[in-house]
Motif scaffolding. Sequence first.
Motif, short mmCIF file in Angstrom:
data_model
loop_
_atom_site.label_atom_id
_atom_site.label_comp_id
_atom_site.label_asym_id
_atom_site.label_seq_id
_atom_site.Cartn_x
_atom_site.Cartn_y
_atom_site.Cartn_z
N UNK A 54 53.61 96.57 11.50
CA UNK A 54 53.24 96.67 13.01
C UNK A 54 54.18 98.17 13.19
N UNK A 55 55.15 98.64 12.43
CA UNK A 55 55.43 99.79 12.38
C UNK A 55 54.38 100.38 11.75
N UNK A 56 53.80 100.94 10.77
CA UNK A 56 52.37 101.20 10.63
C UNK A 56 51.31 101.56 10.77
N UNK A 57 51.47 100.69 12.01
CA UNK A 57 50.76 99.99 12.88
C UNK A 57 50.46 100.90 13.73
N UNK A 58 51.63 101.44 14.96
CA UNK A 58 51.82 102.53 15.72
C UNK A 58 51.99 103.77 14.88
N UNK A 59 51.51 103.39 13.53
CA UNK A 59 51.72 105.52 13.18
C UNK A 59 50.16 105.79 13.54
N UNK A 60 49.74 104.61 13.34
CA UNK A 60 48.29 104.94 12.49
C UNK A 60 47.61 104.86 13.86
N UNK A 61 47.99 103.86 15.09
CA UNK A 61 47.90 104.19 16.49
C UNK A 61 47.50 105.60 17.30
N UNK A 62 48.69 106.96 16.74
CA UNK A 62 48.59 107.90 17.46
C UNK A 62 47.18 108.54 17.35
N UNK A 63 46.88 108.37 15.68
CA UNK A 63 45.60 108.88 15.52
C UNK A 63 44.32 108.55 15.52
N UNK A 64 44.47 107.08 15.69
CA UNK A 64 43.27 106.18 16.12
C UNK A 64 42.35 105.99 14.52
N UNK A 65 41.08 106.08 14.74
CA UNK A 65 40.48 106.47 13.73
C UNK A 65 39.89 107.16 13.18
N UNK A 66 40.47 108.39 13.09
CA UNK A 66 40.87 109.30 12.16
C UNK A 66 41.68 109.71 11.67
N UNK A 67 42.85 108.81 11.24
CA UNK A 67 43.99 108.40 10.32
C UNK A 67 43.47 107.80 8.89
N UNK A 68 43.92 108.36 7.78
CA UNK A 68 42.77 107.68 6.65
C UNK A 68 42.82 106.72 6.41
N UNK A 69 44.22 105.52 6.23
CA UNK A 69 44.81 104.33 6.31
C UNK A 69 44.60 103.46 7.29
N UNK A 70 43.08 104.04 7.83
CA UNK A 70 43.19 103.45 9.72
C UNK A 70 42.98 101.73 9.22
N UNK A 71 41.40 101.64 8.54
CA UNK A 71 41.31 100.62 8.11
C UNK A 71 41.42 99.39 7.71
N UNK A 72 42.34 99.74 7.20
CA UNK A 72 43.37 99.43 5.68
C UNK A 72 44.06 98.58 6.68
N UNK A 73 45.41 99.66 7.53
CA UNK A 73 46.33 98.86 8.33
C UNK A 73 46.13 97.88 9.61
N UNK A 74 45.07 98.60 9.74
CA UNK A 74 43.75 97.48 10.63
C UNK A 74 43.88 95.61 10.17
N UNK A 75 43.05 95.72 8.89
CA UNK A 75 43.30 94.87 8.17
C UNK A 75 44.68 93.65 7.80
N UNK A 76 45.40 94.63 7.41
CA UNK A 76 46.95 94.07 7.40
C UNK A 76 47.82 93.52 8.64
N UNK A 77 47.29 94.45 9.84
CA UNK A 77 48.09 93.53 10.71
C UNK A 77 47.39 92.24 11.24
N UNK A 78 45.76 92.23 11.38
CA UNK A 78 45.29 91.29 11.77
C UNK A 78 45.70 90.20 10.98
#
Length: 147
Positions: A54-78
């Motif tokens: 979730x810490x990584x998720x919050x970091x990714x959320x700052x940039x949204x879909x433009x973050x390079x790890x967005x898809x990977x982190x979203x899958x891992x969080x779910x």
Amino acid sequence: MIGTMEYADILDHSELVSRMVLKSDIMESYQKSLRALNEDEEAQRLIMAFKDIKVHYEDVQRFGRYHPDYSDIMKKVRAAKREMDMNDKVAAFKIAERNLQKLLDEISEYVAKSVSDDIKAPKDGAALTDGGCGCGSGSSGCGCKAS
């Protein structure tokens, strides 16, 4: 202004209600499930894994879909949340927590309605949801479930 004796009487009655809640079967179930959750190593491992991702998720959320790890982190969080939620101890705790919240909401609503129909009280576990702000205004611009 409320007189001193009236105020003391109200406080005495509120303490009586709180003692009744603390001695209730619902509270006993909550405390039992909380103890079981805290003592279960697997549940604690799953909770910590979810918190870590979730810490990584919050970091990714700052940039949204433009973050390079967005898809990977979203899958891992779910996946981490699903795994955590499927644990028996976590699920039992969440049920007990919702039951306790429902009891507290019902008490709040009863007290509010006994004073006036215009007074708002939490409903449907609004304190446990992220959607509502809990302001109690219930205005259309607000996400509260208090209205």
